[in-house]
Design a protein around this motif. Sequence first.
Motif, short mmCIF file in Angstrom:
data_model
loop_
_atom_site.label_atom_id
_atom_site.label_comp_id
_atom_site.label_asym_id
_atom_site.label_seq_id
_atom_site.Cartn_x
_atom_site.Cartn_y
_atom_site.Cartn_z
N ALA A 167 62.98 55.93 10.56
CA ALA A 167 64.14 56.17 11.44
C ALA A 167 63.81 55.83 12.88
N LEU A 168 62.60 56.16 13.28
CA LEU A 168 62.22 55.88 14.67
C LEU A 168 62.06 54.38 14.90
N ARG A 169 61.49 53.68 13.91
CA ARG A 169 61.32 52.22 14.06
C ARG A 169 62.68 51.52 14.12
N GLU A 170 63.56 51.96 13.24
CA GLU A 170 64.89 51.33 13.20
C GLU A 170 65.65 51.53 14.52
N THR A 171 65.47 52.70 15.14
CA THR A 171 66.21 52.97 16.37
C THR A 171 65.46 52.47 17.60
N LEU A 172 64.16 52.69 17.64
CA LEU A 172 63.40 52.39 18.86
C LEU A 172 63.07 50.91 18.99
N PHE A 196 51.22 44.74 25.26
CA PHE A 196 51.68 43.86 24.17
C PHE A 196 53.10 43.34 24.37
N ARG A 197 53.68 43.67 25.49
CA ARG A 197 55.05 43.23 25.81
C ARG A 197 56.05 43.66 24.73
N ILE A 198 55.83 44.86 24.21
CA ILE A 198 56.79 45.40 23.24
C ILE A 198 57.97 45.95 24.04
N VAL A 199 59.16 45.45 23.75
CA VAL A 199 60.33 45.98 24.45
C VAL A 199 60.95 47.05 23.56
N ALA A 200 60.70 48.29 23.91
CA ALA A 200 61.23 49.41 23.12
C ALA A 200 61.69 50.49 24.09
N ILE A 201 62.91 50.35 24.56
CA ILE A 201 63.43 51.35 25.50
C ILE A 201 64.17 52.42 24.69
N PRO A 202 63.67 53.66 24.75
CA PRO A 202 64.32 54.69 23.94
C PRO A 202 65.79 54.87 24.31
N LEU A 242 69.69 56.85 23.03
CA LEU A 242 70.08 58.17 22.56
C LEU A 242 69.73 58.39 21.10
N TYR A 243 69.86 57.30 20.30
CA TYR A 243 69.57 57.42 18.87
C TYR A 243 68.08 57.74 18.64
N SER A 244 67.22 56.96 19.32
CA SER A 244 65.79 57.18 19.10
C SER A 244 65.37 58.54 19.66
N LEU A 245 65.97 58.95 20.78
CA LEU A 245 65.64 60.27 21.33
C LEU A 245 66.08 61.38 20.36
N ALA A 246 67.22 61.15 19.72
CA ALA A 246 67.69 62.14 18.73
C ALA A 246 66.71 62.22 17.56
N VAL A 247 66.21 61.07 17.13
CA VAL A 247 65.26 61.06 16.02
C VAL A 247 63.97 61.77 16.44
N ILE A 248 63.51 61.51 17.67
CA ILE A 248 62.30 62.18 18.17
C ILE A 248 62.50 63.69 18.18
N LEU A 249 63.66 64.12 18.63
CA LEU A 249 63.95 65.56 18.68
C LEU A 249 63.95 66.17 17.28
N LEU A 250 64.57 65.45 16.33
CA LEU A 250 64.64 65.97 14.96
C LEU A 250 63.25 66.09 14.36
N GLY A 251 62.43 65.04 14.56
CA GLY A 251 61.07 65.06 14.03
C GLY A 251 60.26 66.18 14.66
N THR A 252 60.42 66.36 15.96
CA THR A 252 59.69 67.43 16.64
C THR A 252 60.10 68.79 16.10
N LEU A 269 58.24 63.72 24.10
CA LEU A 269 58.86 62.75 25.01
C LEU A 269 57.80 62.10 25.89
N LEU A 270 56.85 62.91 26.30
CA LEU A 270 55.77 62.36 27.14
C LEU A 270 54.93 61.37 26.34
N LEU A 271 54.62 61.73 25.09
CA LEU A 271 53.86 60.82 24.23
C LEU A 271 54.63 59.51 24.05
N THR A 272 55.93 59.62 23.80
CA THR A 272 56.75 58.42 23.61
C THR A 272 56.73 57.56 24.88
#
Lengths: 309, 413
Positions: free
Chosen positions: B373-378, B292-298, B300-310, B278-281
């Motif tokens: 999965a992370l790209r699609e959600t995040l 780079f002005r990337i708008v990527a606010i995590p 629930l879906y992306s957090l769930a994917v991060i948890l699963l990957g971890t 989560l800290l890395l994200t």
Amino acid sequence: MGSTAIVVEDLTKRYGDLVAVDRVSFTVDEGEVFALLGPNGAGKTTTVEMLECLRTPTSGNAYLKGFSIRDPSSVREIKRLIGVLPQEFNAVDNLTVHENVELAAAAKGAKNVREVLEQLGLWELRKRTFSKLSGGLKRRVGIAMALVGDPEIVFLDEPTTGLDPEARRETWLYVKQLKKSGVTVVITTHYMEEAERLSDRVAIIVRGRIAVMGEVRRLVVEYGGKTKLVFEELDGRAESLLRERGYELEVAPDGRTVVKVERHQEIYEVLSALRSLSLDVYPEIRQAGLEEVFLRVIGSRLSERGELV
Amino acid sequence: MTTTPTLVKLLFKSWMRSKVSLFFGFLFPVMLLLVFGSIFGGPSPPNYTLYVRNLDVDQHGTPGVLSEAFVRALNGSVFEVRLLKPGDPTPRGTGFAAVRVLTIPRGFTDNLLNTTMLNRIDVTTDTITSIIRMAGERIPEQTRDQIEASMEGLQTFKRFIVAEGVQITLEGSPDDRLLQPIEGIINVIASKFELGLLNASSAIEIRTVHAQVRQLRSVDYYLPGYIAAFIMTNGLIGVSSLVSDMHRRGVIKLLASTPVSKATWITSLIVVQTLASLLLTAVMVAVGWLVFRIVAIPDLYSLAVILLGTLAFTGFGVLIGGTVKEAEAVTALGNSISFPMMFLSGAFWPLELMPGFLQAAARYMPLYYFHVALRETLVAGSPETALFPALLVAALAVVGVTSAVLMTKWRDF
């Protein structure tokens, strides 16, 4: 000594064809310091790790305060009773002294971190990172991690191996403190002096078997042989007199004369006889110890590194 | 003192104090994002460089009117035109910068002017012929004779015009995959240029509208790819090394001799890794937005994917660290699994850039499904398309954690 803390019955551990521990049996009383002395690979660590519920015996059993190490429902109780300093233990490098002891305390559900640190003289060093401590202090942190939670039985597996003589003596002091506090201690070592100084009883273990076991003094009396008085030079008159009085004499490889006595009183009698011949001589007195016991029983000596020589 | 929170606190402290963990867990992915994002991920469209050698000059070196105008037309398009003098050698390519040279032949202005005149005459005579045919008897006889006489005059004039075809040359490497599209762009510019000379306009116009579906920039692609890749390395290399080191030090033996259970130990490791993920994200998302002005606010879906990957990669990290005896072998195994996946799964660059067989191979790598999965959600905000890869990561998490629990030894080490 009070009641029995540990009962070991025919404990055996096999790895395929290799018998690491072969029908070992002994008991340890409460408050006793019991040493398993033997060369590397003798089965000392395997024996204590079976008692710590870290290894499964092939056969036999052991009871710690009445709890069987083979009974799965007793394992948790046994783990509440014991404190363990594993062989070649090194705590987590980038945690402080306090944090490392806190780690062990958390695992044991204990709260006496400060008390243990103070007891072992580590409180002032509590914020020091483990990696920056000397070898002796590191080992002391390991002992603190074993002692936190007030265990009734403590296993110290080769607690001074790799330490310099000063750090070794310092560690002995803490083991003696433990003995005074009434904790039962099982210590494994390949240092004769360590076993001799610290333990009430010792078991000499070689090739997985206990060769001899008992109180250190009794073993020395039984197996250690006579006390030797080594003289730089004795003339013919003196040698004749001592032989006449029934003492056994021999010439050492370095040319010095050795007179063997059985009792301490005889040391004075020998010196008195020599003074009657106007010989004012001061012998080197070599008392028998565990080294002689080991040599007599096993037929080999133990090197500093724990090898049979 | 509660066991799991204290273990988590101490293990997390240890993790954060380790220089190696900090570098590979946080600094290295941030550095990669900054470096690759700056080089390949900028928002401006590609500006192709085109060398132009204009041979259509007089004896003083002054370019012809039409060749000069044509060069201006090229310069006003996607090309960044660099002029070469007639005698200049073709520049050598350096690195990946492809060299394309367009040569405008001698006599370009005259030939183009004459061809244009011929074209205009043809257009004029064709037009008048068609009108006469369509009008028929409505044009008086006398008028018709006069028109035909004029057209014959035009045909006579046409015979005096000498016009050779105009051929411009585009020179480039056969390995330059953009050479063909560039030829197409030049063709369009030339056609429009010719239409302008004829004073005509194209009937077909292109109107560009922005669709709702956003085309990801390269840097948008990198962000979730790097997060996923480094969550994986933190698990497979970081956790396995940590567990192996704890074994070597006797710390695991000491813990196993206490009432603490194997499950508590593994849970603590997983919680620590989840915090690290989560800290890395958070760090990567913040750097991505700031630079780079990337708008990527995590969400629930992306957090769930991060948890699963971890869970998945920490599980396998615990498994490797607990079952492989030698520390060097643990590192080697962790690296040999992680590195091919990092580079071949499409986490670091789009799969479309890779040959077909590597694209097929990527689909057998767990990291592929994690970063997709992370790209699609995040980044893409499309949990529907993330469902299938996320389910595969979830299955992997179950396998990883179950294997870790089953295979980790808490006695008989």
